[in-house]
Design a protein around this motif. Sequence first.
Motif, short mmCIF file in Angstrom:
data_model
loop_
_atom_site.label_atom_id
_atom_site.label_comp_id
_atom_site.label_asym_id
_atom_site.label_seq_id
_atom_site.Cartn_x
_atom_site.Cartn_y
_atom_site.Cartn_z
N MET A 1 0.87 -1.17 0.00
CA MET A 1 0.00 0.00 0.00
C MET A 1 0.90 1.22 0.00
SD MET A 1 -2.91 -1.01 2.81
CE MET A 1 -3.96 0.39 2.46
N GLY A 2 0.66 2.12 -0.94
CA GLY A 2 1.51 3.29 -1.03
C GLY A 2 0.72 4.53 -1.37
N ILE A 3 1.33 5.66 -1.09
CA ILE A 3 0.70 6.94 -1.38
C ILE A 3 1.76 7.87 -1.97
CG2 ILE A 3 1.07 7.82 0.96
CD1 ILE A 3 -1.71 9.15 0.71
N GLY A 4 1.42 8.52 -3.08
CA GLY A 4 2.35 9.44 -3.71
C GLY A 4 2.49 10.71 -2.88
N ILE A 5 3.71 11.19 -2.79
CA ILE A 5 3.99 12.41 -2.05
C ILE A 5 4.70 13.40 -2.95
CG2 ILE A 5 4.09 11.30 0.23
CD1 ILE A 5 7.17 11.24 -0.05
N TYR A 6 4.66 14.67 -2.58
CA TYR A 6 5.39 15.67 -3.34
C TYR A 6 6.87 15.53 -3.02
CZ TYR A 6 1.07 17.88 -4.72
OH TYR A 6 -0.15 18.12 -5.28
N PRO A 7 7.72 15.61 -4.04
CA PRO A 7 9.16 15.47 -3.80
C PRO A 7 9.65 16.62 -2.89
CG PRO A 7 8.69 15.61 -6.16
CD PRO A 7 7.41 15.83 -5.43
#
Length: 150
Positions: A142-148
């Motif tokens: 399970m993953g969630i995209g984050i802002y770099p």
Amino acid sequence: MLIGHQIAYRNVASKYYHCKSEDLQLAFEDFTAILERNMYHPTGDMFFALISDPTEDEMIVEIFLPIQESVFQAVNGEQIYFQSYYTIKPMVMTRITENFNQLAQDKYWELFSFLHQHDYKQRTPIFVEYKQTKNNHPYIEMGIGIYPEL
């Protein structure tokens, strides 16, 4: 939690579904059957994005299924999207290796808690990937995209 995870696939078909959590498997089967009836060959690397809050009665999910074909023609009567390349990075990711149904909700909230504690900004919905080890033991990422970070 693993920071810097990514999802990257080629030739990805996707479709939105509104369903109850207990009917998610039926949605997977429906999408696979639609593709196969229309002569597309899924690779088996299915994943989905959880668009809505998992505590709601009905979920909204986008199911993704990479296919072998690099060209996609519209499927009559179906709203299916196609992307030659599909990448989400960077991500924060966690794994579930057992008791999937019991631990999924805990891991969902754990991801958001981790983002908050480390001041990461959410960029995507939660993505869930079904995988297997070389010994055919199933697990879920399970993953969630984050802002770099700048």
